[in-house]
Write an enzyme that holds these catalytic residues in place. Structure first.
Site, PDB file in Angstrom:
ATOM      1  N   ASP A  13       0.840  -1.192   0.000  1.00 55.51           N
ATOM      2  CA  ASP A  13       0.000   0.000   0.000  1.00 55.51           C
ATOM      3  C   ASP A  13       0.882   1.252   0.000  1.00 55.51           C
ATOM      4  O   ASP A  13       1.884   1.328   0.709  1.00 55.51           O
ATOM      5  CB  ASP A  13      -0.888  -0.027   1.247  1.00 55.51           C
ATOM      6  CG  ASP A  13      -1.876   1.115   1.286  1.00 55.51           C
ATOM      7  OD1 ASP A  13      -2.706   1.209   0.364  1.00 55.51           O
ATOM      8  OD2 ASP A  13      -1.829   1.907   2.242  1.00 55.51           O
ATOM      9  N   GLU A  56       1.772  -0.633  -5.164  1.00 56.76           N
ATOM     10  CA  GLU A  56       0.725   0.332  -5.486  1.00 56.76           C
ATOM     11  C   GLU A  56       1.433   1.685  -5.578  1.00 56.76           C
ATOM     12  O   GLU A  56       1.623   2.371  -4.574  1.00 56.76           O
ATOM     13  CB  GLU A  56      -0.355   0.388  -4.408  1.00 56.76           C
ATOM     14  CG  GLU A  56      -1.488   1.340  -4.766  1.00 56.76           C
ATOM     15  CD  GLU A  56      -2.099   2.078  -3.584  1.00 56.76           C
ATOM     16  OE1 GLU A  56      -3.213   2.606  -3.735  1.00 56.76           O
ATOM     17  OE2 GLU A  56      -1.472   2.165  -2.518  1.00 56.76           O
TER      18      GLU A  56
END
Length: 539
Positions: free
Chosen positions: A211, A270
């Site tokens: 993330d 990401e």
């Protein structure tokens, strides 16, 4: 059921052409009737994923968390939140998935922790200038009495990115105030995350989706951006808190850990960057294995735009020998049925987009429910919204809940099979989703689910699909996109054509049609391809 060994990819490089299914854990399957999805629910539905034909599953965070941001605010990285189950449930899920031939990727959140994390609680207690505060990014404020934030950085969720404590210190949170940013200049942070990686790798996970992989490292001096609405600049210009050079040293550390495990374990970034060339830096041979291709996700529904982003994406990844990834939706953006026009038009385009995406070289991500053709839910009641973006934007941005509504499994029941009958899902489902449920679509010849199942079967079995076979563009125009995939060993070719125009297009098809996203016509021996329709054929 397990997949036949002849259909499995090379386990040493499985990620290079894998189809990876994203499970948003809160909204996939609820085993205990509390309205929230959980690990036992996922475990019970693994046979569905095996039948669908995916190679791996990526599960969003299920760690201990106060749930200020749906689990992306982690209080303990080495345990499972009771809302989602136990460590034994995680262990059993991994074992069952592996028995079905499915890899398991878990979400890792290294940019920030929860404000409930033991480290942050210790930082609050220790006071300014302490080693405990050095695990996060604390600064004194500007102004005569330090009453102004240290700089002009904005939260991605709206509002400022700094919160002041009663003792006068400010702490950075690029997301919610309950998500303080870690200080990756501190070696203690590095060592702790290396331990977290090993904890889950030893449990058997096959990789990590990272993330905010473009975050973690901030520019020296924390300079002002000099602009407002900074969230809109994420993929257009450099920002002092994203895509800094130092993140790559972190991933070189992590790659050394990943490479000590067999079979291959992977890291997936990401990473929002200003261009495909910057994204490719995250997947250099000594860093991560994949990076999400957000430039493809955000491309408009038009032949020139998609051809350009496909060409640029493949060209950017070639020098670092990394696979390109393709993704149409995820838990942070409007579902692509809605982005492509909603209603019947959006559904037609989504069907065509599925065949386009699955015919491209590299790895594909499928967001739960896209194989059912689910649209964005745009009319959730205000009092149902849970995304912190809603409150932080002073209720001007409704946030991401519309793509997170629990998916429908059956045509009947209080939660359409998401949970036990009588339970109420944490976000309300539209009544018409009963007709879009798994039960309603299984075996229905022209359903979106059966289109995905057949496309995934062909992708797995046809030698001209996957990562390595070459992509050759055919001549086209602004309304027709055409290319072929060519297997150099067998000489077999698979062709794909998509009509973006408003009228049917005549396409010369010399061989056998394998699959189409809509009903085809004929025109003097050629295939007549309707608007917003894709077709695969081989010769």
């Amino acid at each position: 059921m397990t997949r036949d060994d002849s259909q499995r990819r090379d386990d040493r490089h499985w990620w290079r052409d894998a189809v990876i299914y994203q499970v948003y854990v809160r909204s996939f399957a609820d085993s205990d009737g509390d309205g929230i999805g959980d690990l036992p629910g996922i475990r019970a539905r693994l046979p569905y994923l095996a039948d669908l034909g995916v190679d791996a599953v990526w599960i969003t965070p299920f760690y201990t968390s106060p749930m200020a941001d749906g689990g992306y605010d982690v209080a303990d990285y080495r345990d499972v939140d009771p809302l989602f189950g136990t460590l034994d449930d995680a262990d059993g899920l991994i074992a069952d998935a592996h028995a079905l031939g499915i890899k398991v990727i878990v979400d890792l959140v290294p940019n920030h922790t929860s404000s409930d994390h033991a480290w942050f609680q210790a930082a609050l207690a220790a006071g300014p200038g302490s080693p405990e505060r050095n695990r996060y990014i604390f600064r004194t404020g500007r102004g005569e009495s330090g009453e102004l934030p240290p700089n002009d950085w904005e939260s991605i969720f709206g509002g400022g990115a700094w919160t002041r404590l009663p003792d006068g210190d400010w702490y950075l949170h690029l997301f919610d105030a309950a998500q303080p940013d870690l200080n990756w200049d501190n070696p203690v942070v590095h060592e702790d995350f290396l331990g977290i990686l090993r904890f889950w790798l030893d449990l058997g996970v096959d990789g990590f989706r990272i993330d905010v992989a473009h975050g973690m490292v901030k520019e020296d001096g924390l300079p002002d951006v000099g602009a407002t609405e900074q969230r809109k600049l994420l993929d257009t210009r450099p920002l002092p808190y994203f895509d800094q050079e130092g993140v790559h040293e972190i991933y070189r550390e992590w790659r050394k850990v990943l490479d000590t495990y067999q079979p291959a374990r992977i890291g997936v970034a990401e990473a929002w960057t200003p261009g495909a060339g910057r994204t490719a830096r995250y997947v250099r041979p000594d860093e991560l294995h994949q990076a999400f291709n957000f430039h493809y996700l955000t491309a408009e529904w038009a032949a020139p735009a998609l051809r350009e982003v496909i060409t640029e994406s493949l060209a950017a990844m070639a020098p670092v020998d990394a696979p390109t990834t393709w993704v149409l939706s995820n838990h942070d953006v409007h579902r692509h049925v809605t982005r492509y026009g909603d209603g019947e038009e959006g559904l037609r385009r989504a069907r065509a987009a599925a065949l386009l995406t699955l015919a491209l070289p590299g790895s594909v991500y499928v967001y739960q429910g896209e194989e059912l053709g689910l649209p964005e839910v745009l009319d959730l009641p205000d009092d149902a919204l849970r995304d912190p973006m809603w409150e932080r934007s002073l209720r001007t941005e409704r946030g991401r809940d519309g793509c997170r509504v629990p998916i429908p499994w059956t045509t009947k029941g209080s939660s359409l099979g998401f949970g036990p009958d009588g339970s109420t899902p944490w976000l309300p489902q539209p009544a018409h989703w009963a007709d879009m449920s798994v039960e309603a679509q299984v075996g229905a010849a022209e359903s979106m689910l059966e289109l995905y199942r057949e496309a995934l079967r062909l992708r797995r079995e046809h030698p001209a699909l996957g990562e390595r076979p070459a992509l050759e563009w055919h001549d086209g125009d602004d309304t027709l996109l055409r290319f072929a995939r060519v297997d150099s060993f067998t000489g077999r070719r698979l062709h794909c054509a998509i009509n973006f125009g408003a009228t049917p297009a005549s396409v010369p098809v010399a061989g056998a049609v394998l699959l189409a996203s809509g009903r085809l016509g004929s025109d003097s021996g050629d295939v007549l391809l309707p608007p917003d329709t894709a077709v695969w054929w081989e010769d």
